[in-house]
Structures are given as C-alpha cells and as structure tokens.
Design a protein around this motif. Sequence first.
Motif, mmCIF file in Angstrom:
data_model
loop_
_atom_site.group_PDB
_atom_site.id
_atom_site.type_symbol
_atom_site.label_atom_id
_atom_site.label_comp_id
_atom_site.label_asym_id
_atom_site.label_seq_id
_atom_site.Cartn_x
_atom_site.Cartn_y
_atom_site.Cartn_z
ATOM 1 N N VAL A 1 0.834 -1.228 -0.043
ATOM 2 C CA VAL A 1 0.041 -0.125 -0.083
ATOM 3 C C VAL A 1 0.967 1.157 0.040
ATOM 4 N N LEU A 2 1.683 1.264 0.991
ATOM 5 C CA LEU A 2 2.787 2.412 1.063
ATOM 6 C C LEU A 2 3.931 2.131 0.213
ATOM 7 N N VAL A 3 4.563 1.019 0.510
ATOM 8 C CA VAL A 3 5.961 0.766 -0.247
ATOM 9 C C VAL A 3 5.503 -0.587 -1.230
ATOM 10 N N ASP A 4 6.338 -0.575 -2.278
ATOM 11 C CA ASP A 4 5.943 -1.759 -3.223
ATOM 12 C C ASP A 4 6.950 -2.725 -2.991
ATOM 13 N N SER A 5 6.578 -3.437 -1.952
ATOM 14 C CA SER A 5 7.351 -4.665 -1.248
ATOM 15 C C SER A 5 6.796 -5.909 -1.845
ATOM 16 N N GLU A 6 5.743 -6.218 -1.890
ATOM 17 C CA GLU A 6 5.026 -7.341 -1.806
ATOM 18 C C GLU A 6 5.457 -8.133 -3.160
#
Length: 231
Positions: free
Chosen positions: A17-22
């Motif tokens: 949602v806030l960081v593109d880590s998934e």
Amino acid sequence: MTRAKTKPLLIFDFDGVLVDSEAIYIKVEIEFLGQLGVVVDRDWYVLNFMALAQDEWRRRYGELVLRETGQPLSDAQFEEMKSQSRQLVLDGLKPVEGAPEMLEKLELERCVASSTRLFFLHRKLNQVGFARFFGNGIYSGDMVEHGKPAPDLFLHAAKAMGREGETCIVVEDSANGVRGGKAAGFFVIGFTGGSHCGERHDDMLVDAGADMILASHRDLTDWLNNEYPAG
C-alpha cells in the motif's frame, strides 16, 4: 445546514500500500516453494498467504510444504528464505507510486497496521522516510494475539489512537487484510496500486468484502478530499 462528517482515522497497511515490496516477497516465497518441488498458482498464493499474521503464515507455509512433499519445512530452511526476502526487500524498497505525495497532503489522522515484525516495520519506514508521517502510530501484528485476517490488529490500532468505536477507514491490498478490517467493523478500501496487483486483484478484494476499490494514491487523495473536505 449540512452537518460535517466526522473526520476518520485512516489505518494503512504498509507493504503493497505504501511501499512496493509485496512483489518481492511473493516472488521469493513462490520460487522457494519451487525449489522444494512445490508448484503453486500465483493468484491462489496471493489470496491465501499474503498479509497473514507472521506465525499463521509460517504455520500454513510449513503445512503446504509437508502436504506436497511429505517432508517438514525446517527452521533453518524457513530462516534462509526469510533472510533472503528481507535483504531483497531492503535492497529494492521504494514507495508505491504517489504514496509520498499523498502522505504529504493528507490532513486526516493516520496510522500503520502491518503484519510485518515490528523491528523490520520500523526499519522499512525509516528507509523510505515515512516514519515522520506516523509518529507513534505504528502497529505490528506482534502486538496482538491474533493477526490478520482476525480484526485484532485494527481494533488495537484504533484503541491506541484514541479512536475506539469511532469512524475508521482501512486501506488494504490483501484479501486477508480486507477480511480483518471488515471483521473490525470498519470501512475498507481495497487498494490496487502496487506492482504485485494483477488483473483480477480487484475482484479478489471485492470478494473479501472491500467496500470500494481504488487503483492509485491520486484516486485515494481525490476521494478523501471529496468525502472529507478541509475546513
């Protein structure tokens, strides 16, 4: 005279949602399964495993390996995979497009509620410079007995922010997170702005109970400005 709406507390999930880590987590976890001889459909994996409470995720991951291979997943194997994913996330961590601008302009009270271990959540927040937007409003699944998809983390965050029983809006990118937010009795926005979100991601979030779907932080800002104008 129209009565002004009560200003809500925004409860943000962090990863996806806030960081593109998934996308990084998912890739590492599925590839590791493949190395063990376990082949899974990506959409199925995202639906069933993404954003689970850490202990529950570890349990289900191990059960999957045992069921498909007949061999238990050792602690050493699990820690090897987690170490690899954490390092890759730190090496490639960046905000979801539009997140910094959204947070800079956001006038509503906000907090983070994430399944990530608290020590690593703080590290990631600091790395992308987002800790300043949340102050003490940073909550991890470590803080409750039952993490997502149970409602406990969202209820804990609302209570800690002094907003127990008041209007809260959860912003989530996972089916498990959406289920937790709805179980808490909150309005849930399904967010599909992360790079891990495929063509059917919005359908997955709607099926999990999301009240609406927003595809970007610009869309989120516009919706909030319309629903809760300044002043």
